[in-house]
Design an enzyme around this catalytic site. Structure first.
Site, PDB file in Angstrom:
ATOM      1  N   TYR A  57       0.815  -1.218   0.000  1.00  0.00           N
ATOM      2  CA  TYR A  57       0.000   0.000   0.000  1.00  0.00           C
ATOM      3  C   TYR A  57       0.851   1.272   0.000  1.00  0.00           C
ATOM      4  O   TYR A  57       0.320   2.364   0.184  1.00  0.00           O
ATOM      5  CB  TYR A  57      -0.928   0.037   1.215  1.00  0.00           C
ATOM      6  CG  TYR A  57      -2.032  -0.987   1.240  1.00  0.00           C
ATOM      7  CD1 TYR A  57      -2.186  -1.918   0.215  1.00  0.00           C
ATOM      8  CD2 TYR A  57      -2.920  -1.040   2.307  1.00  0.00           C
ATOM      9  CE1 TYR A  57      -3.186  -2.870   0.260  1.00  0.00           C
ATOM     10  CE2 TYR A  57      -3.939  -1.990   2.355  1.00  0.00           C
ATOM     11  CZ  TYR A  57      -4.062  -2.900   1.334  1.00  0.00           C
ATOM     12  OH  TYR A  57      -5.060  -3.843   1.395  1.00  0.00           O
ATOM     13  N   LEU A 208     -22.413   0.188  -2.358  1.00  0.00           N
ATOM     14  CA  LEU A 208     -23.463   0.098  -1.350  1.00  0.00           C
ATOM     15  C   LEU A 208     -23.480   1.292  -0.401  1.00  0.00           C
ATOM     16  O   LEU A 208     -24.226   1.289   0.578  1.00  0.00           O
ATOM     17  CB  LEU A 208     -23.310  -1.201  -0.554  1.00  0.00           C
ATOM     18  CG  LEU A 208     -23.482  -2.493  -1.352  1.00  0.00           C
ATOM     19  CD1 LEU A 208     -23.138  -3.708  -0.503  1.00  0.00           C
ATOM     20  CD2 LEU A 208     -24.906  -2.600  -1.890  1.00  0.00           C
TER      21      LEU A 208
END
Length: 318
Positions: A57, A208
């Site tokens: 990351y 969502l």
């Protein structure tokens, strides 16, 4: 915020974990260092004590270290090894024993720690026997660099093989309202073995969350554009589901994100939901889901909305 035991350890972790991929800016759009630091600070203020990152990351681990240096907060840090990035930014497998030792030591330097609480194998390496990767994590525990081992993105058979060599404390699979396959195999096995299940993609890459309108246009640089769930008829069916869920969340007086995260952490066998964010307000919305207990009536309404979406998909496929 709810706090739960992490596997068979004595560690207690927040039901909502801060997924630190977006703050790195590697694939997320419009990420700034200032926003990333503010987001990490907001996570702490919201009661999140469980931070999940990875060697691959990039700057994520360094940002976490900077924020934690400002506070005496007692946090549980998880990072991952087994994937790496080349000079061109492309990700590749690197899960040989030497790779995992190198990445773990690099992560500890970035995190400014002598030991990390939880270290995951990020993914199985097709070119390296899984037994070698598991043995490397067991060695990292024996030498005191890692307190507990985890595995991400492995099948149930692979998890069993790994666990036989290096006992697992946690697993990290994808899981959300539309991707529930682990309910059939991985969750029951983890429950029997006393292994924590810490899931990523609870908001399905923002789908969502309710923050993407039905006519949203994804720019070419947005990695979500390549996924079928963000395209064509499937996108429209998913937006129908979002509309249904938004009515439920409005009735509760909470955001759709909060409802979805609350549903996720309330599912049987789920220990924590890793919620990525690149803005402070985003992680606050997610964190609120760790403090919301949904009634049986609400859970039933969600399941009915999911059934309607499933029937719509079946009709479209005929």
């Amino acid at each position: 915020m709810q706090y739960r035991q992490l596997g068979r350890t004595g560690l207690r972790v927040s039901a909502v974990s801060m997924g630190c991929w977006p703050v790195s800016g590697l694939t997320s759009l419009d990420v700034t260092r200032e926003d990333s630091l503010a987001t990490l600070r907001a996570a702490l203020e919201a009661g999140i004590n469980f931070f999940d990152t990875a060697w691959s990351y990039g700057t994520s681990e360094e940002l976490i270290a900077e924020v934690l240096s400002e506070t005496r907060a007692d946090v549980v840090l998880a990072t991952k090894g087994g994937l790496d990035r080349g000079g061109d930014g492309r990700q590749f497998h690197a899960a040989a024993a030497a790779d995992l030792r190198r990445q773990c030591e690099g992560s500890l330097r970035r995190l400014r720690r002598d030991v990390v609480d939880l270290y995951y194998l990020h993914a199985a390496d097709p070119g390296v026997p899984l037994a070698e990767s598991a043995g490397a994590l067991a060695d990292l525990i024996r030498c005191g660099k890692v307190r507990a081992a985890g595995a991400s993105n492995l099948s149930l058979q692979q998890l069993r093989e790994f666990h036989a060599i290096c006992p697992l404390t946690a697993v990290q699979p994808a899981y959300n309202m539309l991707q529930r396959e682990i309910e059939a195999d991985i969750i029951p096995w983890c429950r029997a073995e006393g292994i924590a299940v810490c899931v990523y993609w609870p908001l399905l890459k923002g789908l969502l969350s309710g923050h993407l309108s039905r006519d949203h246009v994804f720019v070419d640089a947005d990695g979500r554009k390549k996924y079928p769930m963000f395209q064509g008829q499937e996108w429209q069916r998913n937006q129908d589901l979002v509309d249904d869920l938004r009515q439920i969340s409005a009735g509760l007086g909470v955001s759709l994100t909060t409802l979805v995260v609350a549903w996720t952490v309330q599912q049987s066998g789920i220990t924590a939901a890793l919620c990525g964010a690149k803005r402070a307000w985003q992680i606050r919305e997610s964190a609120a889901g760790g403090d919301l207990r949904l009634s049986e009536d609400v859970l039933g309404a969600v399941e009915r909305a999911l059934l309607r979406r499933g029937r719509a998909q079946t009709r479209a496929a005929v």
